[in-house]
Each structure stands twice: as C-alpha cells, then as structure tokens.
Scaffold this motif. Structure first.
Motif, PDB file in Angstrom:
ATOM      1  N   LYS A  88       3.448  -7.161 -15.664  1.00  0.00           N
ATOM      2  CA  LYS A  88       3.878  -7.255 -14.219  1.00  0.00           C
ATOM      3  C   LYS A  88       3.024  -8.265 -13.392  1.00  0.00           C
ATOM      4  O   LYS A  88       1.997  -7.696 -12.836  1.00  0.00           O
ATOM      5  N   SER A 138       6.419 -14.420 -14.596  1.00  0.00           N
ATOM      6  CA  SER A 138       7.992 -14.465 -14.663  1.00  0.00           C
ATOM      7  C   SER A 138       8.264 -13.246 -15.373  1.00  0.00           C
ATOM      8  O   SER A 138       7.762 -12.956 -16.606  1.00  0.00           O
ATOM      9  N   GLY A 169      10.754  -1.919 -11.986  1.00  0.00           N
ATOM     10  CA  GLY A 169      11.778  -2.685 -11.604  1.00  0.00           C
ATOM     11  C   GLY A 169      11.919  -4.135 -12.710  1.00  0.00           C
ATOM     12  O   GLY A 169      13.063  -4.455 -13.093  1.00  0.00           O
ATOM     13  N   GLU A 173      14.998  -6.306 -16.447  1.00  0.00           N
ATOM     14  CA  GLU A 173      15.287  -7.504 -17.337  1.00  0.00           C
ATOM     15  C   GLU A 173      15.669  -7.187 -18.646  1.00  0.00           C
ATOM     16  O   GLU A 173      15.079  -6.526 -19.315  1.00  0.00           O
ATOM     17  N   ASP A 196       4.638   1.335 -15.136  1.00  0.00           N
ATOM     18  CA  ASP A 196       4.406   1.665 -13.711  1.00  0.00           C
ATOM     19  C   ASP A 196       5.448   2.135 -12.982  1.00  0.00           C
ATOM     20  O   ASP A 196       6.165   1.336 -12.423  1.00  0.00           O
ATOM     21  N   GLN A 200       9.985   1.755  -7.122  1.00  0.00           N
ATOM     22  CA  GLN A 200      10.350   0.497  -6.084  1.00  0.00           C
ATOM     23  C   GLN A 200      10.231  -0.740  -6.853  1.00  0.00           C
ATOM     24  O   GLN A 200       9.509  -0.925  -7.799  1.00  0.00           O
ATOM     25  N   GLN A 201      10.986  -1.750  -6.177  1.00  0.00           N
ATOM     26  CA  GLN A 201      10.928  -3.453  -6.706  1.00  0.00           C
ATOM     27  C   GLN A 201      10.925  -4.251  -5.495  1.00  0.00           C
ATOM     28  O   GLN A 201      10.336  -3.556  -4.382  1.00  0.00           O
TER      29      GLN A 201
HETATM   30  C1  LIG Z   1      12.119 -13.212 -13.932  1.00  0.00           C
HETATM   31  C2  LIG Z   1      11.391 -13.067 -12.421  1.00  0.00           C
HETATM   32  N1  LIG Z   1      12.351 -12.686 -11.439  1.00  0.00           N
HETATM   33  C3  LIG Z   1      12.079 -12.497 -10.319  1.00  0.00           C
HETATM   34  C4  LIG Z   1      10.788 -12.575 -10.121  1.00  0.00           C
HETATM   35  C5  LIG Z   1      10.432 -12.038  -8.386  1.00  0.00           C
HETATM   36  N2  LIG Z   1       9.666 -10.657  -8.494  1.00  0.00           N
HETATM   37  C6  LIG Z   1       8.184 -10.467  -8.395  1.00  0.00           C
HETATM   38  S1  LIG Z   1       7.897  -9.010  -8.431  1.00  0.00           S
HETATM   39  C7  LIG Z   1       9.433  -8.419  -8.585  1.00  0.00           C
HETATM   40  C8  LIG Z   1       9.551  -6.896  -8.353  1.00  0.00           C
HETATM   41  C9  LIG Z   1       9.084  -6.274  -9.504  1.00  0.00           C
HETATM   42  O1  LIG Z   1       9.083  -4.908  -9.536  1.00  0.00           O
HETATM   43  P1  LIG Z   1       8.339  -3.785 -10.480  1.00  0.00           P
HETATM   44  O2  LIG Z   1       8.356  -4.563 -11.667  1.00  0.00           O
HETATM   45  O3  LIG Z   1       8.934  -2.582 -10.080  1.00  0.00           O
HETATM   46  O4  LIG Z   1       6.868  -4.318  -9.801  1.00  0.00           O
HETATM   47  P2  LIG Z   1       5.954  -3.119  -8.954  1.00  0.00           P
HETATM   48  O5  LIG Z   1       6.862  -2.166  -8.218  1.00  0.00           O
HETATM   49  O6  LIG Z   1       5.078  -2.681  -9.782  1.00  0.00           O
HETATM   50  O7  LIG Z   1       5.210  -4.047  -7.911  1.00  0.00           O
HETATM   51  C10 LIG Z   1      10.585  -9.379  -8.509  1.00  0.00           C
HETATM   52  C11 LIG Z   1      11.674  -9.282  -8.441  1.00  0.00           C
HETATM   53  C12 LIG Z   1       9.781 -12.649 -10.973  1.00  0.00           C
HETATM   54  N3  LIG Z   1       8.566 -12.656 -10.823  1.00  0.00           N
HETATM   55  N4  LIG Z   1      10.342 -12.915 -12.279  1.00  0.00           N
END
Ligand SMILES: Cc1ncc(C[n+]2csc(CCOP(=O)(O)OP(=O)(O)O)c2C)c(N)n1
Ligand SMILES: [Mg+2]
Length: 291
Positions: A88, A138, A169, A173, A196, A200-201
C-alpha cells in the motif's frame, strides 16, 4: 530493533542497545506516537500526502521494525535481512518515518517529503531511498513482488522472511488474488502478508465501494493460514508474528483490524483524510492530541 544474528558483525552491539531501549509496551507506544507526529508534520508541511492509511498502520510497522525484523539500518542491502514490502505504497510517510527513526537516514530529512529533488517522494522509490525494498504506489503489485523475493530466498537457501503490508481496499485488485493463489500453490511459508483492515479506501467504506467480506474466509479458501488481531495492540501483533514462524507449508496472512486515521480524532474513520493533508490549524490540533 531485533539484533542481527550474525555475531561477527560490528553492528550487533548497537542493535542490542536499541533492542533494550524499545523492549516494553510503553516504549513501543512512545515510538508509535513519534511516528504519528512525523506523519502529521510531514504531510502538513508538504500540503499533500496520505495521512489516514499511514496512521492506521503505525503499530503494525512499529512491531515489525522494532521487534520482528532482522535488519541493519547501517547496511540496508545486508543480504540476509528480512524484507518489508510496502504494497500500500501511498503510506510512504509512515515508511519514511519508520526508516528515519531506525537510522536509515536523518530524521531531519523527513520535512523534505514530496519536494523536488528530495529522496522522499509521494510514493517510495527503491532506487532513491535507503531501506525501501520496492517502488510501490500502483496498488495490487506488492504481494506478487513479495512472492518473488521469498522464492529467491528459498532457492538461495537463505533464512530471511518477507513481510508484505497490503491495504484492505487494495484487496479489491484482482492481482492480489492471483498472488494469493500462487503463494499457496508454491507453499511459500517464508512469506507473511498483513492486511491493514481499516474498513475504508479512497472513496469511503469498503462495504459500499466493493465489499470484501468475509475477508478471512477468502484468504482461507485461497490456502492461507489466517490470523486476526487488533492492529493497534502490540501484544496481539507480536504474538501473531511469532505464530507465523510455526506455520509450515503455507503462507500466513495477518488480518489487522485497525482504524483509518488512528490517533487523531477528526481523522479517525474519516475517508476525507485518505489523501488529504491537514492544514496548519489541523496540524496544531493533531499534534496537541499526540502529545
Ligand atoms: C492500481 C491503483 N488504482 C488506484 C489507485 C489510487 N488509490 C490510491 S490509495 C487507494 C485506496 C486504497 O485503499 P486501501 O488499500 O484500503 O488503503 P488504506 O485504507 O490503508 O489507506 C486508491 C484507490 C492506486 N494507487 N493504484
Ligand atoms: Mg483501507
């Protein structure tokens, strides 16, 4: 910090000093608070970044870097180090704070987050920053990368372990599940994934965007040993990491139940602060709460 097990190393005594200093629960809490303050200060000064998902992973990263990982900040490329993969990648502020506090680079450098020519870009770059194992950002790729690193260790008969931190979130994928299937198929038992699970995302609650539940049963069905913990409880986290050592013939996932924005009242469970920095007034309030 867990001392290196190489007794020939001149770094061992220094590592041992840190291991004693940060051995108790109270001391780990002090480290965690310092990391949270760094995250607030860094993103506040940069005026951008991802505080929410950085704050939710603080205890996970603290437990790993101060209690679990065998690593040598003075020698980031040490061949037998355990590997930490930040899948992440937007939680780079947390990774930088951890690496600086461990001594990979000066703490003063943290204030350069996201500036031109800084080594600390918005998403980590393994070619630029000491201690960063994978260039990420990514989402969805870190677990696949971690499998490769773990299999390389097995082929080379090295004893290191690979730890990959994923967002919940991020588990939307498809590549995560291809990797999950492969890790079980190849019985990659020197690999631990940590999810984690802050609920939420980027756009809000996972259950509204793309429901992941039952997350534990999904990992189990993909052939993983599953452990669930309170992701802000050092004792539970440490016990979980110790348990992973006993699991043979399959990979382990630790589902860590956390709160996004943990530690700052107005950021907790507030998806607005997923990718938004606190302004000057908010920085002041947050730092007051983190005294
Ligand atoms: C392939 C891809 N799609 C979209 C994004 C944009 N993006 C960045 S963070 C995020 C949400 C991630 O949510 P989560 O994995 O739950 O992270 P956390 O709550 O721990 O911050 C998205 C969609 C990305 N970085 N990579
Ligand atoms: Mg999340």
């Amino acid at each position: 910090m867990r001392p290196s097990e190489d007794t020939n190393s001149s770094e061992t005594s220094a590592d041992n000093v840190k291991a004693e200093v940060f051995s108790s629960d109270e001391e780990l809490k002090t480290v965690a608070k310092r990391l949270r303050r760094h995250i607030i200060n860094m993103t506040g000064k940069a005026g951008s970044g991802h505080p929410g998902g950085s704050l939710s992973s603080v205890e996970i990263a603290t437990t790993l870097y101060w209690k679990v990982l065998r690593h040598r900040p003075a020698n980031p490329q040490w061949i037998d180090r355990d590997r930490f993969i930040l899948s992440k990648g937007h939680a780079a502020p947390l990774l930088y704070a951890v690496l600086a506090e461990c001594g990979y680079f000066p703490v003063a450098e943290l204030t350069t987050l996201r500036q031109m020519d800084s080594r600390l870009q918005g998403h980590a770059d393994r070619t630029a920053t000491p201690g960063v194992e994978m260039s990420s950002g990514s989402l969805g790729q870190g677990l696949s990368f971690a499998i490769g690193v773990a299999l390389a260790g097995r082929l080379n008969t090295q004893s290191y372990c690979v730890y990959a931190l994923l967002g919940d979130g991020e588990c939307d994928e498809g590549q995560v599940w291809e990797a999950a299937m492969a890790a079980a198929h190849f019985k990659v038992d020197n690999l631990v994934a940590i999810v984690d699970n802050n609920g939420q995302q980027i756009d809000g609650w996972n259950c509204d965007v793309m429901n992941l539940e039952p997350l534990n049963k999904k990992w189990e069905a993909f052939g993983w040993h599953v452990i669930e913990v309170d992701g802000h409880d050092f004792t539970q986290l440490l016990n979980a990491f110790e348990q992973t050592k006993l699991v043979k013939g399959q990979p382990t996932v630790i589902i860590a139940h956390t709160v996004k924005g943990k530690g700052v009242s107005f950021m907790e469970n507030n998806a607005d602060f997923h990718g938004k920095a606190p302004n000057a007034a908010e920085v002041e309030i947050a730092l007051k709460e983190l005294e």
